[in-house]
Structure formats: C-alpha cells, structure tokens
Design a protein around this motif. Structure first.
Motif, PDB file in Angstrom:
ATOM      1  N   ARG A 149       0.868  -1.181   0.000  1.00 27.97           N
ATOM      2  CA  ARG A 149       0.000   0.000   0.000  1.00 27.97           C
ATOM      3  C   ARG A 149       0.906   1.233   0.000  1.00 27.97           C
ATOM      4  O   ARG A 149       2.006   1.172   0.556  1.00 27.97           O
ATOM      5  CB  ARG A 149      -0.878   0.003   1.251  1.00 27.97           C
ATOM      6  N   PRO A 150       0.468   2.355  -0.600  1.00 29.08           N
ATOM      7  CA  PRO A 150       1.302   3.564  -0.587  1.00 29.08           C
ATOM      8  C   PRO A 150       1.697   3.933   0.847  1.00 29.08           C
ATOM      9  O   PRO A 150       0.870   3.847   1.756  1.00 29.08           O
ATOM     10  CB  PRO A 150       0.399   4.629  -1.200  1.00 29.08           C
ATOM     11  N   GLY A 151       2.938   4.311   1.034  1.00 31.72           N
ATOM     12  CA  GLY A 151       3.426   4.711   2.355  1.00 31.72           C
ATOM     13  C   GLY A 151       3.960   3.542   3.170  1.00 31.72           C
ATOM     14  O   GLY A 151       4.615   3.748   4.192  1.00 31.72           O
ATOM     15  N   GLN A 152       3.710   2.323   2.722  1.00 35.04           N
ATOM     16  CA  GLN A 152       4.163   1.157   3.485  1.00 35.04           C
ATOM     17  C   GLN A 152       5.686   1.007   3.413  1.00 35.04           C
ATOM     18  O   GLN A 152       6.300   0.447   4.315  1.00 35.04           O
ATOM     19  CB  GLN A 152       3.486  -0.100   2.922  1.00 35.04           C
ATOM     20  N   SER A 153       6.291   1.510   2.347  1.00 35.69           N
ATOM     21  CA  SER A 153       7.741   1.440   2.162  1.00 35.69           C
ATOM     22  C   SER A 153       8.268   2.852   1.929  1.00 35.69           C
ATOM     23  O   SER A 153       7.572   3.677   1.333  1.00 35.69           O
ATOM     24  CB  SER A 153       8.058   0.562   0.942  1.00 35.69           C
ATOM     25  N   SER A 154       9.518   3.099   2.392  1.00 32.32           N
ATOM     26  CA  SER A 154      10.109   4.425   2.133  1.00 32.32           C
ATOM     27  C   SER A 154      10.344   4.621   0.635  1.00 32.32           C
ATOM     28  O   SER A 154      10.513   5.746   0.179  1.00 32.32           O
ATOM     29  CB  SER A 154      11.425   4.573   2.905  1.00 32.32           C
ATOM     30  N   HIS A 155      10.354   3.537  -0.138  1.00 29.13           N
ATOM     31  CA  HIS A 155      10.503   3.664  -1.591  1.00 29.13           C
ATOM     32  C   HIS A 155       9.157   3.941  -2.271  1.00 29.13           C
ATOM     33  O   HIS A 155       9.115   4.054  -3.492  1.00 29.13           O
ATOM     34  CB  HIS A 155      11.060   2.363  -2.210  1.00 29.13           C
ATOM     35  N   PHE A 156       8.066   3.944  -1.496  1.00 26.56           N
ATOM     36  CA  PHE A 156       6.746   4.165  -2.104  1.00 26.56           C
ATOM     37  C   PHE A 156       6.002   5.222  -1.296  1.00 26.56           C
ATOM     38  O   PHE A 156       5.158   4.895  -0.460  1.00 26.56           O
ATOM     39  CB  PHE A 156       5.942   2.859  -2.148  1.00 26.56           C
ATOM     40  N   PRO A 157       6.323   6.521  -1.554  1.00 28.62           N
ATOM     41  CA  PRO A 157       5.721   7.593  -0.761  1.00 28.62           C
ATOM     42  C   PRO A 157       4.197   7.617  -0.892  1.00 28.62           C
ATOM     43  O   PRO A 157       3.663   7.373  -1.971  1.00 28.62           O
ATOM     44  CB  PRO A 157       6.321   8.864  -1.365  1.00 28.62           C
ATOM     45  N   ARG A 158       3.554   7.907   0.232  1.00 27.68           N
ATOM     46  CA  ARG A 158       2.105   8.094   0.219  1.00 27.68           C
ATOM     47  C   ARG A 158       1.796   9.312  -0.646  1.00 27.68           C
ATOM     48  O   ARG A 158       2.547  10.280  -0.655  1.00 27.68           O
ATOM     49  CB  ARG A 158       1.643   8.371   1.657  1.00 27.68           C
ATOM     50  N   SER A 173       1.964   9.584  -3.861  1.00 29.38           N
ATOM     51  CA  SER A 173       2.736   9.668  -5.114  1.00 29.38           C
ATOM     52  C   SER A 173       1.835   9.437  -6.324  1.00 29.38           C
ATOM     53  O   SER A 173       2.156   9.842  -7.437  1.00 29.38           O
ATOM     54  CB  SER A 173       3.862   8.639  -5.115  1.00 29.38           C
ATOM     55  N   GLY A 174       0.723   8.768  -6.103  1.00 32.21           N
ATOM     56  CA  GLY A 174      -0.182   8.472  -7.219  1.00 32.21           C
ATOM     57  C   GLY A 174       0.363   7.405  -8.155  1.00 32.21           C
ATOM     58  O   GLY A 174      -0.197   7.178  -9.219  1.00 32.21           O
ATOM     59  N   ALA A 175       1.462   6.748  -7.772  1.00 30.32           N
ATOM     60  CA  ALA A 175       2.094   5.771  -8.662  1.00 30.32           C
ATOM     61  C   ALA A 175       1.420   4.415  -8.555  1.00 30.32           C
ATOM     62  O   ALA A 175       0.842   4.066  -7.529  1.00 30.32           O
ATOM     63  CB  ALA A 175       3.578   5.634  -8.325  1.00 30.32           C
ATOM     64  N   ALA A 176       1.501   3.659  -9.648  1.00 31.09           N
ATOM     65  CA  ALA A 176       1.002   2.287  -9.649  1.00 31.09           C
ATOM     66  C   ALA A 176       2.096   1.337  -9.175  1.00 31.09           C
ATOM     67  O   ALA A 176       1.821   0.210  -8.775  1.00 31.09           O
ATOM     68  CB  ALA A 176       0.550   1.903 -11.054  1.00 31.09           C
ATOM     69  N   GLY A 177       3.335   1.801  -9.244  1.00 30.25           N
ATOM     70  CA  GLY A 177       4.449   0.967  -8.802  1.00 30.25           C
ATOM     71  C   GLY A 177       5.747   1.737  -8.838  1.00 30.25           C
ATOM     72  O   GLY A 177       5.816   2.848  -9.390  1.00 30.25           O
ATOM     73  N   VAL A 183      10.953  -4.295  -6.891  1.00 28.05           N
ATOM     74  CA  VAL A 183       9.742  -3.849  -7.574  1.00 28.05           C
ATOM     75  C   VAL A 183       8.663  -3.776  -6.516  1.00 28.05           C
ATOM     76  O   VAL A 183       8.441  -4.741  -5.778  1.00 28.05           O
ATOM     77  CB  VAL A 183       9.342  -4.831  -8.696  1.00 28.05           C
ATOM     78  N   LEU A 184       8.041  -2.601  -6.386  1.00 29.14           N
ATOM     79  CA  LEU A 184       6.942  -2.427  -5.432  1.00 29.14           C
ATOM     80  C   LEU A 184       5.690  -2.095  -6.226  1.00 29.14           C
ATOM     81  O   LEU A 184       5.678  -1.130  -7.000  1.00 29.14           O
ATOM     82  CB  LEU A 184       7.267  -1.288  -4.454  1.00 29.14           C
ATOM     83  N   ILE A 185       4.674  -2.901  -6.069  1.00 28.26           N
ATOM     84  CA  ILE A 185       3.444  -2.715  -6.837  1.00 28.26           C
ATOM     85  C   ILE A 185       2.327  -2.291  -5.894  1.00 28.26           C
ATOM     86  O   ILE A 185       2.143  -2.891  -4.822  1.00 28.26           O
ATOM     87  CB  ILE A 185       3.049  -4.030  -7.554  1.00 28.26           C
ATOM     88  N   GLU A 186       1.589  -1.255  -6.280  1.00 32.54           N
ATOM     89  CA  GLU A 186       0.466  -0.782  -5.471  1.00 32.54           C
ATOM     90  C   GLU A 186      -0.675  -1.805  -5.599  1.00 32.54           C
ATOM     91  O   GLU A 186      -1.251  -1.958  -6.680  1.00 32.54           O
ATOM     92  CB  GLU A 186       0.031   0.595  -5.978  1.00 32.54           C
TER      93      GLU A 186
END
Ligand code: ZN
Length: 370
Positions: free
Chosen positions: A227-236, A238-242, A267-270
């Motif tokens: 989920r967004p924000g769960q990883s420091s590589h996936f900021p809440r 960001s609107g990204a799919a991955g 690879v981090l996938i939303e």
C-alpha cells in the motif's frame, strides 16, 4: 530503421548444404563398400535440419512460423533459438513428425527487432545435437530506438552481470491469485529481449525499503505488493502504480576494472491499483485504468534491470504513463534491454560472481522510478 533484405532472403546457404549432404552420402557409400556386409549399423548418416521462416518481417502480434525438415526423416524435438550476444535463447519448441517435417510458432509479442534465428535438434537417442542454418527476421516494433534512458544516468550503464542468474523472491501477501504467473510472464519478456536470466528463489515476507527490508542470502531481486506509504521507496500520495529500481555501485570485473553494476533490485506494486487492472499482457480495459498487470510489471522490472523512462514516446513500455495498448517492448525498450543484457558481455565472467569483491569505499546509489 527498416531492415532491407536481398530478394532471395537467406537462401544463399542452400548450395552449401547440398554440398555437405553429397559429401556425406559419398562417405556412406565408401564405408559400406569397405565393410563386410554383416557389419550392422556402421554408418549413421549425419542429421541435418533445413528451415524456412514464414516471413522475414512481421509486425508485433503477427504470425511467424519456422517450418522445415529434419534429415534423416525422424520424429525429434526441434528448438528455435534467437541469438542474443554470444548466446542463443530458446524462443519456440516443437517436434518433427515421422516424415521429418516440423512447424514452430515463434512468438511475436515477447521480443522485437531484428533477430538471428536458428533451429537446433537437441541430442536424443544417441543422435548428436545438430544445428541448422540461421536466418534473420524482423519483428517490427513501435517508436524510435533512441527513445530510452538509463535508471542511473552515465556514459556506461549500471547493469546486472548477464552471465549469472538473477535470483528473485516475491512477497504476494497483498497480491491477487495468479500474480506469480504474471511475474514469470514479464520476466520471460525481459529474458527473451536481453538474455538476462532469472531464477525463482521462493516467497518472502521482505518489503524493500522498510525495517523488514533485508534480503535473505542469495536474493538479488524482491517483488512486493504494498500500500502507498508502506515502504520508504513508495511515498504516500505519489499516485504511482508501482516503483522499480536497484542499487548501483562499482564492481571489479575479470580485468580488475571497476564497472558500474546493479544489485538488490526491487519492484513495489500498489496492490489496490493492481487489483483493478486487467490480468495478462493484452490491451486492457477500454475504460477506467489503462493497461494491464503485465504492462505494469514489465515497466517496473524494466527499472530494476537498469532502464529509465522514455519520456516522449508512447510506443515504449518505459513511457512513464500506463498505455491503452498491448504490453510489447518498443524499439527504444529493446535497444536498451540489449545494451543492459548479454549483448554487452559478462562482467565477472561465467564463474560464480558472488565472490566478486565490491570495491572498498564504493558508494552504493539507490536509484528508482515510478
Ligand atoms: Zn517508471
């Protein structure tokens, strides 16, 4: 650029092959004459394989078959291989029938561009491996070969050593059923284009970019659904799919030269977006979220193997926005994957590169993109 082939295509080899057969039959006759009639099975004529592609140039998703004949006429497994660097990657398998005839369907959505294809009869039942002649075919791809960039910009690409396998693990705790099959499908497309090889090392609870982000020993790449924000590589927000990326550093190659390499890919996938996307690698839904799960995976894995974005070319999988089109590498993607793969040569050599020393004091650069 279009590939112009001579009017007769790759047929220049034909006379040579008949010459080889003629010599072989002459030799057989001589042997039979020299041996007593009771000698059984003395001279097995050498096997040969003649093949012909159905087309020398085909669009992606077009029909491309390689058919031909095995001599002596026998039912044998037949492989069609594609040249990548100094190696051959299998792109299709089939069997000849009792008459020696075979027809193999070559995929035209898994790799693109100009390819050297050959047929091969694997060693079977005492018959040795036999290689046929090679033919050049082109699977025409979208966009421009210059539509590409590197994950870590520089004169020399940061890349994985293409002469060792990339061992990957998956964290599918927040992924829908069937996801591993799609991961394998996306990796297969990377392999067919670049020659980079992957090996499934199992499931993991690791989420890259978290306190639980340490990779198990022997793990090169982790794909995790988050989920967004769960990883420091996936900021809440960001609107990204991955996100996809890797660490860059300098590694000593076989000649003790420091070369830019990649390690600890991720690879981090939303997971919420992934659920809503159509499965597979087709065109996706005509409305709502564009693209497919396959397209998203190819894009993020593309980052993990060293590709940056193709910012101005919608024909590339590495275009930064999901496209309402089948997930097939474009010309820029293909050129990039070839530069990052086997065509660029080994780094540490075919021996186990895990023993390669990381140059002391070399900073590791974290690089990743949505
Ligand atoms: Zn991206």
């Amino acid at each position: 650029m279009p590939v112009v082939l001579p009017a007769h295509g790759p047929r220049g080899h034909r006379p040579r092959r008949s010459a080889v057969r003629a010599v072989a039959s002459a030799l057989t006759v001589a042997l039979v004459a020299a041996l007593p009639v009771t000698a059984a099975g003395a001279a097995r004529p050498p096997a040969s394989v003649a093949d012909e592609p159905s087309s020398l140039s085909v669009r992606t998703a077009g029909d491309l078959r390689v058919s031909g004949k095995v001599r002596p006429a026998t039912a044998r497994p037949v492989r069609v291989e594609r040249r990548v660097g100094d190696s051959w990657v299998t792109v299709a398998t089939t069997r000849s029938n009792a008459d020696g005839r075979f027809s193999a369907e070559v995929p035209t959505t898994l790799f693109v561009g100009r390819s050297r294809l050959r047929t091969l009869l694997p060693a079977a039942g005492g018959a040795p491996e036999t290689v046929g002649d090679a033919t050049t075919v082109t699977i025409r791809a979208k966009g421009k070969a210059s539509s590409r960039s590197l994950l870590i910009p520089g004169k020399e690409a940061h890349r994985w050593d293409p002469c060792r396998t990339i061992d990957y693990r998956v964290n599918l705790r927040q992924a829908p059923p069937g996801t591993l099959g799609e991961v394998r499908g996306a990796l297969r497309r990377v392999t067919m284009q670049s020659g980079l090889r992957f090996r499934y090392a199992g499931a993991t609870g690791v989420v890259p970019g978290t306190r639980n982000g340490t990779y198990p020993p022997g793990t090169d790449l982790v794909l995790a659904w988050v989920r967004p924000g769960q990883s420091s590589h996936f900021p809440r927000g960001s609107g990204a799919a991955g996100f996809g990326g890797a660490y860059g550093s300098l590694t000593l190659d076989v000649n003790d030269r420091a070369v830019p390499t990649l390690s600890d890919g991720f690879v981090l996938i939303e997971s919420g977006v992934y659920e809503k996307l159509d499965p597979g690698f087709g065109a996706g839904k005509p409305y709502g979220y564009s693209g497919t799960r396959g397209q998203l995976l190819m894009h993020e894995i593309g980052h993990a193997v060293g590709m940056g974005h193709a910012d101005r070319d919608r024909g590339q999988v590495m275009y930064p926005v999901m496209q309402d089109a089948p997930a097939v590498w474009g010309r820029g993607d293909a050129a990039n994957l070839e530069r990052l793969g086997l065509s660029a040569g080994c780094i540490a050599g075919p021996a186990d590169a895990r023993t390669t020393a990381r140059r002391p004091g070399t900073p590791r650069v974290l690089a990743y993109l949505p």
